[in-house]
Design a protein around this motif. Structure first.
Motif, short mmCIF file in Angstrom:
data_model
loop_
_atom_site.label_atom_id
_atom_site.label_comp_id
_atom_site.label_asym_id
_atom_site.label_seq_id
_atom_site.Cartn_x
_atom_site.Cartn_y
_atom_site.Cartn_z
N PHE A 192 0.83 -1.21 0.00
CA PHE A 192 0.00 0.00 0.00
C PHE A 192 0.87 1.26 0.00
CE2 PHE A 192 -2.43 3.28 2.36
CZ PHE A 192 -3.43 3.47 1.41
N ALA A 193 1.94 1.26 0.79
CA ALA A 193 2.85 2.41 0.84
C ALA A 193 3.50 2.62 -0.52
CB ALA A 193 3.91 2.21 1.92
N ARG A 194 3.89 1.53 -1.20
CA ARG A 194 4.49 1.66 -2.54
C ARG A 194 3.48 2.23 -3.52
NH1 ARG A 194 6.84 -3.19 -1.08
NH2 ARG A 194 5.27 -4.39 -2.21
N GLU A 195 2.23 1.74 -3.46
CA GLU A 195 1.18 2.25 -4.34
C GLU A 195 0.93 3.74 -4.09
OE1 GLU A 195 -2.29 -0.12 -3.80
OE2 GLU A 195 -1.33 -1.95 -4.56
N LEU A 196 0.87 4.10 -2.82
CA LEU A 196 0.66 5.50 -2.46
C LEU A 196 1.79 6.38 -2.97
CD1 LEU A 196 -1.47 7.10 -0.94
CD2 LEU A 196 -0.12 6.82 1.13
N MET A 197 3.02 5.87 -2.86
CA MET A 197 4.17 6.61 -3.34
C MET A 197 4.12 6.78 -4.86
SD MET A 197 6.76 8.29 -2.53
CE MET A 197 7.79 7.91 -1.17
N MET A 198 3.70 5.74 -5.57
CA MET A 198 3.59 5.82 -7.03
C MET A 198 2.54 6.85 -7.44
SD MET A 198 5.77 3.87 -8.51
CE MET A 198 5.12 3.55 -10.11
N VAL A 199 1.41 6.86 -6.75
CA VAL A 199 0.37 7.84 -7.06
C VAL A 199 0.88 9.25 -6.76
CG1 VAL A 199 -1.92 8.66 -6.36
CG2 VAL A 199 -1.53 6.23 -6.73
N ARG A 255 3.99 10.27 -6.81
CA ARG A 255 4.97 10.63 -7.84
C ARG A 255 4.28 11.00 -9.14
NH1 ARG A 255 9.63 6.06 -6.86
NH2 ARG A 255 10.45 6.97 -4.95
N ALA A 256 3.25 10.25 -9.51
CA ALA A 256 2.51 10.56 -10.73
C ALA A 256 1.83 11.93 -10.63
CB ALA A 256 1.46 9.47 -11.01
N LEU A 316 4.47 14.56 -11.03
CA LEU A 316 4.87 14.67 -12.43
C LEU A 316 3.83 15.44 -13.23
CD1 LEU A 316 6.93 13.89 -14.60
CD2 LEU A 316 5.58 11.83 -14.99
N LEU A 317 2.56 15.18 -12.98
CA LEU A 317 1.49 15.93 -13.66
C LEU A 317 1.57 17.41 -13.31
CD1 LEU A 317 -1.62 13.59 -13.38
CD2 LEU A 317 -0.41 14.28 -15.46
N GLN A 318 1.82 17.70 -12.04
CA GLN A 318 1.93 19.09 -11.61
C GLN A 318 3.10 19.77 -12.31
OE1 GLN A 318 3.50 19.67 -7.70
NE2 GLN A 318 2.41 21.61 -7.42
N ARG A 319 4.24 19.11 -12.37
CA ARG A 319 5.44 19.68 -13.00
C ARG A 319 5.19 19.90 -14.49
NH1 ARG A 319 7.26 22.02 -9.62
NH2 ARG A 319 9.00 22.49 -10.92
#
Length: 174
Positions: A13-20, A22-23, A26-29
């Protein structure tokens, strides 16, 4: 939001949360880069109307758009210095980012006004608008790079401290 019940589930769950996260970052940037490119397009269009030969070239227009995208990508979201926040000290990187954002946005705003109301700037104003844009984006890019270097040094120092603490624990356990 789901709640993980097993230790392995929590890690997944922590990995999934981190991926979301990061995504989303990236969208913000990417959005900030597009806003910078759009501002660069407006500034380039306004400066090209000023009938200055240097500003009326495709390479200048492309450079203005590219510098806008890179400057906004790097400089808007500068990592903050937590120690400066706690001590209520002035953070020079944050001030540089804010000033750069203001100058670049002012150049874009004046350019949009000129385009909408079909105003061709005088040579003096054309150079003034161009200098606001370039100065603002130089400030943004510098602030972004300095903030990221500072963050990298902080992370490296923390990793070094953890490594020495682990070594000390291994020595004590032996």
């Amino acid at each position: 939001m789901r709640i993980a019940s097993k230790p392995g589930d929590r890690a997944a769950f922590a990995r999934e949360l981190m991926m979301v996260s990061r995504a989303a970052h990236l969208l913000q940037r990417a959005g900030l880069a597009m806003a910078g490119a759009m501002g660069g397009t407006f500034v380039a269009a306004q400066l090209a109307k000023g009938h200055v030969a240097m500003f009326d070239t495709v390479s200048f227009i492309a450079m203005t758009i590219l510098i806008g995208a890179v400057g906004f990508y790097l400089g808007i979201d500068v990592p903050r210095r937590s120690a400066a926040i706690r001590a209520r000290k002035l953070d020079a990187v944050e001030l540089l980012s804010a000033s750069g954002t203001f100058l670049a946005a002012m150049a874009a705003l004046v350019s949009v006004y000129g385009i909408i109301f079909d105003e061709a700037p005088s040579r003096t104003w054309a150079f003034m608008i161009g200098s606001w844009w370039i100065s603002g984006l130089a400030m943004l890019a510098t602030a972004g790079l300095l903030g990221r270097q500072r963050l990298g040094r902080t992370v490296a120092a923390m990793a070094g401290a953890r490594g020495s603490a682990r070594d000390a624990t291994k020595t004590v356990r032996r």
